[in-house]
Design a protein around this motif. Sequence first.
Motif: not given
Length: 482
Positions: A274-282, A284-295, A301-309
């Motif tokens: 479970f913990l490994v899955f969360i780290v990988i998912a966070v 992946i999403l962190t890179r996506s929204i950072w590369m898209d220029g949202h934050y 990292l904060r928004h990805a971690a919070f909403n994924v979890v």
Amino acid sequence: MHSGKVVGLVLGALLVALAVLMLVPALADLVAQRDDWTAFLLAAAITGFAGGGLMLAFSTEDRDLGYRATFMMTTLGWLGVSAFAALPFVFSRIGVSYTDAFFEAISGVTTTGATVFSGLDKMPPGILLWRALLQWIGGVGIIVTAVAILPFLRVGGMQLFRTESSDRSEKVLPRPGQIALAIAEVYLLLTLVCAVLYMFGGMTPFDAMTHAMTTLSTGGYSTHDASFGYFENPWLSWVAVVFMIAGSLPLVVYIHMIRGEHDALWKDPQVRGFLVFIVIAVLILTRSIWMDGHYDLLESLRHAAFNVVSIVTTTGYATTDYTTWSHFAVMFFFLLTFVGGCTGSTAGGIKIFRFQILGILFRTQMRQTLYPHVAQTLRYGERTVDREIVFSVGLFIVLYFATVFGIALALGALGIEFMTAISASATAVGNVGPGLGDIVGPSGNFATLPDAAKWLLSAGMLMGRLELLTVFIMFTKDYWQQ
């Protein structure tokens, strides 16, 4: 007949306890000088009368519960509590129908977090506290159910997690008092620590306590329409991340740690997975929204971690409307809806251990194909996985998706468009909370759905919370044959 009397007695006791609990938000409204305290008092009187009547009508000295009756007790217990927990909403000044009140109550008790309410910031404190209390008791209730009842009912592969594997008798609850008390102590301690840390981050004592209850229960009810987005302090987001994860881990493992098994948490294969899955998912999403220029990177990292979890643990809080990030984010969150936390926790969903069992089965089948003359053994951690468990897990997952698609199809027949129908169904059965789209997404709610849709989704919440088979088995002919 005897088992039916025990079911009635237990249901009556639950309603009496619920009536007593209603006095807490009544006191909160009374202290705040809000008139809604009378709604809780009236609801408590009706609930207590009904519960007391059931206890008198079904009084019996022999209180051993039969195997079949346990299915009925579990289902009727959750359904009955939800039905009466809706009464304060109906009697209050917020002016909702019983359909909306029941939807809100069962969403609370099943720790789903889907809501039909808006204007939360101006609601009486008693109503807000009642919503939080429903999720809190629902969270500890499902832990006890998952640890002490479901493994003995062979539901969805949960027999892997029997607390006493040597007990093969009709006794459904092994040492029920000790299990319930130990779980309640850990659950209460984690809730109090979470509340203290929330207050340290700037929440009012009321917000801190209500959000602590809905964080540990992975329920997601907030006291504000903007959910966790109301609070701008990053500290609060990270505290929530930690305790949402804490609530989605097996509470029995905490008990082992307190008793000296300090590595018990990491030794559990589902916790590691479970913990490994969360780290990988966070990541992946962190890179996506950072590369898209949202934050920037840290905010991403904060928004990805919070909403994924929040979604994976089936809590359902949101810091922002993540469906506006990208099409990738929308699909990513939709897939996360199906995952869920660990068994023996407050989280819903399919549960991580079932995906692990499927992974083990796939790997074993590949080896069997390569080495057909070598016997292959399926192992999950230190346990041997037999064919019964594999079959049970496979059946559960097939039934899970069939339920999601069946409810979505029924919602479509009511005229609800595809994205709303499929995501509302998935989030109800998974006990997640927000769906996708403008109507049931993180920036909306379920209020505008037709009443028939709310009853369908309420049924989905109950079935998902009780691992489907517990409910479905009562609709089979064999169940009613002696």
